[in-house]
Each structure stands twice: as C-alpha cells, then as structure tokens.
Design a protein around this motif. Structure first.
Motif, PDB file in Angstrom:
ATOM      1  N   SER A 115       0.823  -1.208   0.000  1.00 30.02           N
ATOM      2  CA  SER A 115       0.000   0.000   0.000  1.00 30.02           C
ATOM      3  C   SER A 115       0.855   1.256   0.000  1.00 30.02           C
ATOM      4  O   SER A 115       1.880   1.307   0.671  1.00 30.02           O
ATOM      5  N   GLU A 141      -8.712  -6.382 -11.334  1.00 31.43           N
ATOM      6  CA  GLU A 141      -7.702  -6.215 -10.287  1.00 31.43           C
ATOM      7  C   GLU A 141      -8.108  -5.086  -9.331  1.00 31.43           C
ATOM      8  O   GLU A 141      -7.981  -5.200  -8.112  1.00 31.43           O
ATOM      9  N   LYS A 185     -10.976  -6.076  -6.904  1.00 33.83           N
ATOM     10  CA  LYS A 185     -10.540  -6.972  -5.821  1.00 33.83           C
ATOM     11  C   LYS A 185      -9.932  -6.164  -4.671  1.00 33.83           C
ATOM     12  O   LYS A 185      -9.928  -6.609  -3.530  1.00 33.83           O
ATOM     13  N   ASP A 186      -9.422  -4.993  -4.986  1.00 30.41           N
ATOM     14  CA  ASP A 186      -8.868  -4.109  -3.958  1.00 30.41           C
ATOM     15  C   ASP A 186      -9.946  -3.183  -3.384  1.00 30.41           C
ATOM     16  O   ASP A 186     -10.133  -3.098  -2.172  1.00 30.41           O
ATOM     17  N   THR A 187     -10.685  -2.499  -4.257  1.00 28.27           N
ATOM     18  CA  THR A 187     -11.610  -1.459  -3.791  1.00 28.27           C
ATOM     19  C   THR A 187     -12.827  -2.026  -3.058  1.00 28.27           C
ATOM     20  O   THR A 187     -13.420  -1.348  -2.226  1.00 28.27           O
ATOM     21  N   GLN A 228     -12.918  -5.031  -1.377  1.00 24.96           N
ATOM     22  CA  GLN A 228     -12.502  -6.079  -0.443  1.00 24.96           C
ATOM     23  C   GLN A 228     -13.389  -6.095   0.802  1.00 24.96           C
ATOM     24  O   GLN A 228     -13.735  -5.045   1.339  1.00 24.96           O
ATOM     25  N   LYS A 267     -12.451 -13.552  -3.981  1.00 17.39           N
ATOM     26  CA  LYS A 267     -11.984 -12.701  -5.073  1.00 17.39           C
ATOM     27  C   LYS A 267     -11.717 -13.506  -6.348  1.00 17.39           C
ATOM     28  O   LYS A 267     -11.815 -12.985  -7.451  1.00 17.39           O
ATOM     29  N   ARG A 280      -9.222   4.462  -1.861  1.00 18.40           N
ATOM     30  CA  ARG A 280      -8.376   3.509  -2.597  1.00 18.40           C
ATOM     31  C   ARG A 280      -8.343   3.852  -4.088  1.00 18.40           C
ATOM     32  O   ARG A 280      -7.289   3.773  -4.729  1.00 18.40           O
ATOM     33  N   ARG A 303      -4.721   4.634  -5.397  1.00 14.67           N
ATOM     34  CA  ARG A 303      -4.115   3.468  -5.992  1.00 14.67           C
ATOM     35  C   ARG A 303      -4.464   3.265  -7.451  1.00 14.67           C
ATOM     36  O   ARG A 303      -3.689   2.687  -8.195  1.00 14.67           O
TER      37      ARG A 303
END
Ligand SMILES: [Ca+2]
Ligand SMILES: [Ca+2]
Length: 391
Positions: free
Chosen positions: A155, A200, A203-205, A207, A226, A367, A371
């Motif tokens: 991160s 991708e 899967k991050d935002t 979670q 995920k 995020r 990111r």
C-alpha cells in the motif's frame, strides 16, 4: 549495453546491502519538505500531467532509458529515475519518470548511487511528459525518506496523499453551475484503466473488511472469494451501475472502465438489473435480499441505495461531453432506453440522503484515489454538494 528491462537481480541486492551502510553514514536529505502543497502518489502524478508544479513521493525502481524501458541494474547515467507507488512495481505504466538535473545527480543518480533502488524518494517539479511517458521535470527539491528498507506493504503511505480539502480547493464555497463546473475540472484528471485492469481494481476497492480474500457484492451483499470472478453461475462479474447502454459507451477505456461506478456483482443478479433505471418497487430479486425489480426499474437494498445514488451523481459530473464521451445526466424517467440519461433522479437524491456514506464507501473512494485512478467521488466526500447542484 545491458538493456535488461525490469527484473530482480540477486547480485544487485547483495551489492545494495553493502552500499547501504555508506548511505546511512552520509544522509542524503538535501532540502526540507518543499512547499505547503499536498504530496501526491505516483498514480496521482500520472493522472495530472498538465504542467502543474507538484511534490510526489514514490519508491525508486530504476533508470528509464526509453518510453517503456527501465534499467534495474547496469545503470548508464545519473540523469533520470523511475519511481512507483509500490517498491516491487514491474509495469512501466505505473511508474513516473523523474528528471535528475545536474544539481541532483551526485545525490540521486543511479549510476553514482545504485543502492538507491528500493529507497523512497520525494521530488518537487513540473508534471509533464518525459521520455514520451508520464514525468516530473526540472526538480526544485529532492529528498530521501522511508528509512533504508523498502516497506513490505503493497500500500502507498496514507500520509502521502492529498487531503480532500486541498483536492477540492477550487470548488470550495461554490454552488449550482459554478460548483458543477469546478468539480468537473477537478475529477476529470484521472488515470484511465483498461477493462482487464478493472478486475484487479475491484478486488482491492471492494474487499470485504472482515475477510481480505473476499469481495462484497453490491446488490446481493454476499461476501465471496476474489478468485471466483467470471461468467459462470454464482461467479461475480463487473456491474456497470450507470448501465453502459445508457449512452452506449461499452467497455472501451473510459466511462465503461471507470471503477467509481463499477462493482462486483453476482452474474445472475447483474443480469436481473440489466440496463434498467433505478426506482422503487417490483418483486423480490433472487439472490439479492432487499432488492426489487419490475419491467422498467430496479431497486437496490437499503444499505447501498445511497452508494448507488452517489455513483450516478459522480458519473453526471465526471462526463460532461467534452472528452469524446457522451454527456451523462440523471433525469426522472424510467424509459431512457439508449439515451445517455439514467433515472430516477428524485429517488436517487432521496436515497443519497437516507443512506449517507459509510466506512466501506469512504475507503473505496480513498483507494480509487490513491491506488487506481487518482480522482475522487465528490458526493462521498461532500454529501451536501448533491443538493447544491440538483436543488
Ligand atoms: Ca450505504
Ligand atoms: Ca454530465
């Protein structure tokens, strides 16, 4: 000449470890933190290549020698470094190329200081193309930070981000059309993802805060692995909350890949929503407790009614018809067909107020900003701006 592109090299690491002791003995912090302006991440700097002066923090990856070539060993010059938000970054698309002018070469050039690979650096300069790639030129300040060991965390550092108040400075105190215009100018500066990158990103935002192996599906509320993304029964896929047929923007890089309105959803629930406008009423939707649908509309569950509304309001302000995409606007119809319109605005505004932003939605916005895209949803940060624009 060794033109190896970005790869790890064990000998390089050993040499770095030896040279680091020398570096520690002679601190390279050359100036104090430059300017009162907020510090940008590399993602944000890549999204803001408009000639502005900015301070950017990232990890040193290597020496750029061409648009898509970054040496990670066998350095040939002290004139440029590539930095990224993650110390292990391998994609040049996620790197910012920083010009190292004469005054900074003895301290920051990789030919003279190969051990700097993996160190954190902060540079102030002009955000503009360099090597036909996102860049920072003519630095007025450079400093090292973050200790001598790269963080193992993938991160970016939260302290390295612009606070919302600085981000929205040009919109502060405005209302109506002036607020709309100021916000559009701010949020249209963004990194644009490919449709593949959206997997991708989601899967991050999205979670699950209770289980990092899972995402939370928007309408169904289900927490799900995920890795079960795809097109099969009970898989999750990429739901366009602003239905992509409303303006026919498809999934080319642009509104169809803007993760501010893309969410994980069960394949069959995504299908049940289809391209319907939003409104209350209808019969219960299978696998999505609290959601209802009829012939012309879809009603999300209460917990995400406001989330849906704020995504639609974001799209209205982000897309104003000035960058090759349709001017998207909410209206009060549930029969919009393929027009770049989505209803029902009166319901969306009510949902926005009855379901204010929560921690999940705020983290998601942050995020995306830090990111993925380098831009924010103003209605998550400033809920009062919805009424200031739509009355
Ligand atoms: Ca909510
Ligand atoms: Ca618009």
């Amino acid at each position: 000449m060794n033109m190896r592109s970005v790869t790890r090299s064990r000998p390089g690491r050993l040499i770095a470890a030896v040279v680091l002791t020398v570096t520690v003995a002679t601190p390279l912090v050359v100036t104090n933190a430059a300017s009162a302006a907020a510090t940008l991440t590399v993602t944000q700097a890549l999204a803001a290549q408009d000639g502005r002066t900015a301070t950017v923090t990232g990890w040193i990856i290597g020496q750029p020698t061409a648009t898509n070539t970054v040496l990670t060993s066998g350095y040939t010059a002290d004139t440029a470094i590539a930095i990224a938000d993650q110390a292990g970054e391998t994609s040049t698309a996620r790197m910012l190329y920083v010009q190292v002018t004469a005054a900074w070469r003895s301290g920051f050039g990789l030919l003279s200081n190969p051990s700097l690979r993996g160190r954190q650096v902060t540079a102030t300069g002009t955000l503009t193309a360099y090597f036909s790639h996102g860049g920072l030129k003519d630095p007025t300040a450079m400093s090292l930070g973050g200790g001598t060991t790269p963080s193992p965390s993938p991160s970016p550092t939260p302290s390295g981000t612009t606070s919302p108040s600085a981000y929205y400075a040009a919109a502060t105190g405005k209302t109506g059309p002036a607020l709309r215009s100021a916000l559009h100018t701010i949020i249209k500066v963004q990194t644009k993802l490919s449709y593949d990158q959206v997997w991708e990103a989601l899967k991050d935002t999205d979670q699950d805060p209770a289980n990092p192996a899972n995402v939370v599906l928007l309408y169904s509320g289900r927490s799900q692995s995920k890795t079960t993304n795809g097109g099969g029964v009970d898989d999750w896929n990429r739901e366009h909350v602003w239905a992509k047929s409303h303006g026919d923007f498809g999934t080319a890089t642009g509104p169809g890949t803007d993760v501010h309105h893309l969410r994980p959803e069960d394949v069959s629930v995504n299908s049940a929503r289809g391209n319907k406008d939003f409104d209350t009423g209808g019969s219960a939707v299978a696998q999505a407790p609290g959601c209802y649908t009829d012939a012309d509309s879809f009603e999300p569950r209460d917990a995400v009614k406001g989330d849906v509304a704020r995504m639609i309001l974001y799209m209205a302000i982000r897309y104003e018809g000035d960058d090759g995409w349709p001017d998207l606007e909410p209206n009060d119809s549930v029969a919009n067909g393929g027009a770049p319109r989505l209803g029902r605005l009166t319901k969306l505004l009510a949902w926005h107020e009855q379901d204010p932003p929560d921690a999940f939605e705020q983290r998601r916005n942050q995020r995306i900003y830090e990111r993925w895209q380098g831009n924010r949803n103003p209605f998550v940060d400033h809920p009062e701006w919805a009424r200031a624009i739509w009355g």
